[in-house]
Structure formats: C-alpha cells, structure tokens
Design a protein around this motif. Structure first.
Motif, PDB file in Angstrom:
ATOM      1  N   UNK A 202       0.831  -1.204   0.000  1.00 22.59           N
ATOM      2  CA  UNK A 202       0.000   0.000   0.000  1.00 22.59           C
ATOM      3  C   UNK A 202       0.864   1.253   0.000  1.00 22.59           C
ATOM      4  N   UNK A 203       1.959   1.225   0.729  1.00 23.15           N
ATOM      5  CA  UNK A 203       2.840   2.392   0.770  1.00 23.15           C
ATOM      6  C   UNK A 203       3.512   2.624  -0.580  1.00 23.15           C
ATOM      7  N   UNK A 204       4.172   1.609  -1.120  1.00 22.78           N
ATOM      8  CA  UNK A 204       4.950   1.798  -2.345  1.00 22.78           C
ATOM      9  C   UNK A 204       4.092   1.970  -3.591  1.00 22.78           C
ATOM     10  N   UNK A 205       2.913   1.368  -3.634  1.00 24.52           N
ATOM     11  CA  UNK A 205       2.092   1.450  -4.838  1.00 24.52           C
ATOM     12  C   UNK A 205       0.967   2.464  -4.750  1.00 24.52           C
ATOM     13  N   UNK A 206       0.742   3.069  -3.580  1.00 24.66           N
ATOM     14  CA  UNK A 206      -0.380   3.989  -3.479  1.00 24.66           C
ATOM     15  C   UNK A 206      -0.086   5.217  -2.625  1.00 24.66           C
ATOM     16  N   UNK A 207       0.480   5.057  -1.456  1.00 21.67           N
ATOM     17  CA  UNK A 207       0.548   6.147  -0.490  1.00 21.67           C
ATOM     18  C   UNK A 207       1.818   6.999  -0.540  1.00 21.67           C
ATOM     19  N   UNK A 208       2.922   6.494  -1.049  1.00 21.66           N
ATOM     20  CA  UNK A 208       4.198   7.212  -0.954  1.00 21.66           C
ATOM     21  C   UNK A 208       4.117   8.619  -1.544  1.00 21.66           C
ATOM     22  N   UNK A 209       3.694   8.729  -2.793  1.00 17.23           N
ATOM     23  CA  UNK A 209       3.650  10.048  -3.411  1.00 17.23           C
ATOM     24  C   UNK A 209       2.556  10.925  -2.817  1.00 17.23           C
ATOM     25  N   UNK A 210       1.460  10.327  -2.371  1.00 19.32           N
ATOM     26  CA  UNK A 210       0.413  11.106  -1.716  1.00 19.32           C
ATOM     27  C   UNK A 210       0.948  11.723  -0.435  1.00 19.32           C
ATOM     28  N   UNK A 211       1.679  10.928   0.358  1.00 21.59           N
ATOM     29  CA  UNK A 211       2.270  11.452   1.594  1.00 21.59           C
ATOM     30  C   UNK A 211       3.241  12.584   1.298  1.00 21.59           C
ATOM     31  N   UNK A 212       4.095  12.397   0.300  1.00 19.15           N
ATOM     32  CA  UNK A 212       5.103  13.410  -0.017  1.00 19.15           C
ATOM     33  C   UNK A 212       4.442  14.692  -0.510  1.00 19.15           C
ATOM     34  N   UNK A 213       3.510  14.566  -1.429  1.00 20.49           N
ATOM     35  CA  UNK A 213       2.894  15.748  -2.033  1.00 20.49           C
ATOM     36  C   UNK A 213       1.974  16.494  -1.067  1.00 20.49           C
ATOM     37  N   UNK A 214       1.150  15.777  -0.354  1.00 22.92           N
ATOM     38  CA  UNK A 214       0.110  16.431   0.437  1.00 22.92           C
ATOM     39  C   UNK A 214       0.472  16.655   1.903  1.00 22.92           C
ATOM     40  N   UNK A 215       1.321  15.781   2.451  1.00 26.99           N
ATOM     41  CA  UNK A 215       1.544  15.837   3.895  1.00 26.99           C
ATOM     42  C   UNK A 215       3.007  15.961   4.300  1.00 26.99           C
ATOM     43  N   UNK A 216       3.914  16.150   3.360  1.00 27.08           N
ATOM     44  CA  UNK A 216       5.321  16.335   3.711  1.00 27.08           C
ATOM     45  C   UNK A 216       6.039  15.051   4.058  1.00 27.08           C
ATOM     46  N   UNK A 217       5.786  13.995   3.309  1.00 28.27           N
ATOM     47  CA  UNK A 217       6.457  12.718   3.545  1.00 28.27           C
ATOM     48  C   UNK A 217       7.884  12.730   3.024  1.00 28.27           C
ATOM     49  N   UNK A 218       8.482  11.555   2.944  1.00 25.12           N
ATOM     50  CA  UNK A 218       9.881  11.416   2.546  1.00 25.12           C
ATOM     51  C   UNK A 218       9.967  10.503   1.325  1.00 25.12           C
TER      52      UNK A 218
ATOM     53  N   UNK B 164      20.114  17.854 -13.697  1.00 29.12           N
ATOM     54  CA  UNK B 164      18.727  18.049 -13.274  1.00 29.12           C
ATOM     55  C   UNK B 164      18.300  19.489 -13.558  1.00 29.12           C
ATOM     56  N   UNK B 165      17.117  19.645 -14.127  1.00 28.46           N
ATOM     57  CA  UNK B 165      16.576  20.965 -14.433  1.00 28.46           C
ATOM     58  C   UNK B 165      15.429  21.313 -13.488  1.00 28.46           C
ATOM     59  N   UNK B 166      14.461  20.415 -13.357  1.00 23.18           N
ATOM     60  CA  UNK B 166      13.325  20.726 -12.502  1.00 23.18           C
ATOM     61  C   UNK B 166      12.418  19.533 -12.306  1.00 23.18           C
ATOM     62  N   UNK B 167      11.419  19.718 -11.449  1.00 25.08           N
ATOM     63  CA  UNK B 167      10.433  18.676 -11.173  1.00 25.08           C
ATOM     64  C   UNK B 167       9.082  19.337 -10.930  1.00 25.08           C
ATOM     65  N   UNK B 168       8.016  18.645 -11.287  1.00 26.23           N
ATOM     66  CA  UNK B 168       6.673  19.162 -11.074  1.00 26.23           C
ATOM     67  C   UNK B 168       5.717  18.002 -10.843  1.00 26.23           C
ATOM     68  N   UNK B 169       4.642  18.296 -10.146  1.00 27.39           N
ATOM     69  CA  UNK B 169       3.601  17.305  -9.910  1.00 27.39           C
ATOM     70  C   UNK B 169       2.508  17.470 -10.950  1.00 27.39           C
ATOM     71  N   UNK B 170       2.063  16.381 -11.524  1.00 32.20           N
ATOM     72  CA  UNK B 170       0.887  16.338 -12.401  1.00 32.20           C
ATOM     73  C   UNK B 170      -0.021  15.271 -11.819  1.00 32.20           C
ATOM     74  N   UNK B 171      -1.087  15.702 -11.177  1.00 29.91           N
ATOM     75  CA  UNK B 171      -1.914  14.762 -10.433  1.00 29.91           C
ATOM     76  C   UNK B 171      -1.110  14.287  -9.226  1.00 29.91           C
ATOM     77  N   UNK B 172      -1.042  12.996  -9.029  1.00 31.63           N
ATOM     78  CA  UNK B 172      -0.250  12.433  -7.943  1.00 31.63           C
ATOM     79  C   UNK B 172       1.081  11.877  -8.434  1.00 31.63           C
TER      80      UNK B 172
END
Length: 127
Positions: free
Chosen positions: A45-61, A72-80
C-alpha cells in the motif's frame, strides 16, 4: 513525519498481531500469518499507493536518483505523479521522466535539440 507515523502504525499492528494472538492465545501459526499479511499489505500500500500522496500532500519522505551524466533541471507534480526534467549535454536532449506510483507506469518524453541552460549553438566563423 507522516511517513514515519505510517510505518509506526504498521509495525504496531504487526506486533499487536504477534502479541495478541501468539502470546495471549498461544496460537503462533495464525499470529505469524497475520503479521506477515499485515507487513506485506502495508508495504505494498505504501509503495504502490501512499508514498507520493504522503510526499505531495503531507510532507512525507521520498528519494529519487538522477541518472549519471544528466543535469537536473526541474520537477513538477501532475496529479499524484512526479515529473522530473533532466538535460543530457552529450546528446543535447531534455528528458522528462514520470515517476509514478510503485514505479509501474512511467512516461518518458524526449525533446531533441534542447538548450535549457542558455547554451547557444556554435556559429560557423566567417573567413
């Protein structure tokens, strides 16, 4: 912080299953099976669903390594999903890579003749 809290809860559930069923009831086989199921489901559940949600929305790692030889030039979120832009100076290409949940579906866009860092093409000298 949310990531650590999640893993603490998963570990507490595993220990609770081992202690509650194994120690209290003396049924070790169901306790171990339940603990393994909780650990596997929690990890998946963490690796396939929650990891990016935690990082983007709640300050995860989360850690991502840029491939050798790219800048490296940049990074952006598109959806999750996280999109990372890198520059390859050897081939003069900009590469957008999608880092999706669980690393299963990854998009890749390559821009040819890209000059993102203000590098101008050499002009032929007039004689």
């Amino acid at each position: 912080m949310v990531t650590y809290l999640y893993w603490f809860i998963v570990l507490a559930l595993v220990c609770g299953a081992l202690f509650g069923i194994g120690v209290r009831l003396g049924k070790w086989q169901p306790a171990v099976i339940l603990a393994v199921v909780i650990a596997v489901v929690g990890s998946a559940a963490y690796y396939f669903w929650l990891q990016q949600i935690f990082v983007k929305r709640y300050g995860g790692v989360m850690s991502i390594t840029i491939p050798q030889g790219l800048q490296h030039i940049g990074a952006t979120w598109k959806g999750d999903n996280l999109w990372i832009e890198d520059y390859n100076p050897k081939t003069n290409e900009c590469i957008f890579r999608e880092y999706s949940r669980g690393d299963l579906l990854q998009g890749r866009v390559v821009l040819k003749n890209c000059h993102p860092l203000g590098v101008s093409r050499p002009t032929p000298e007039a004689n």
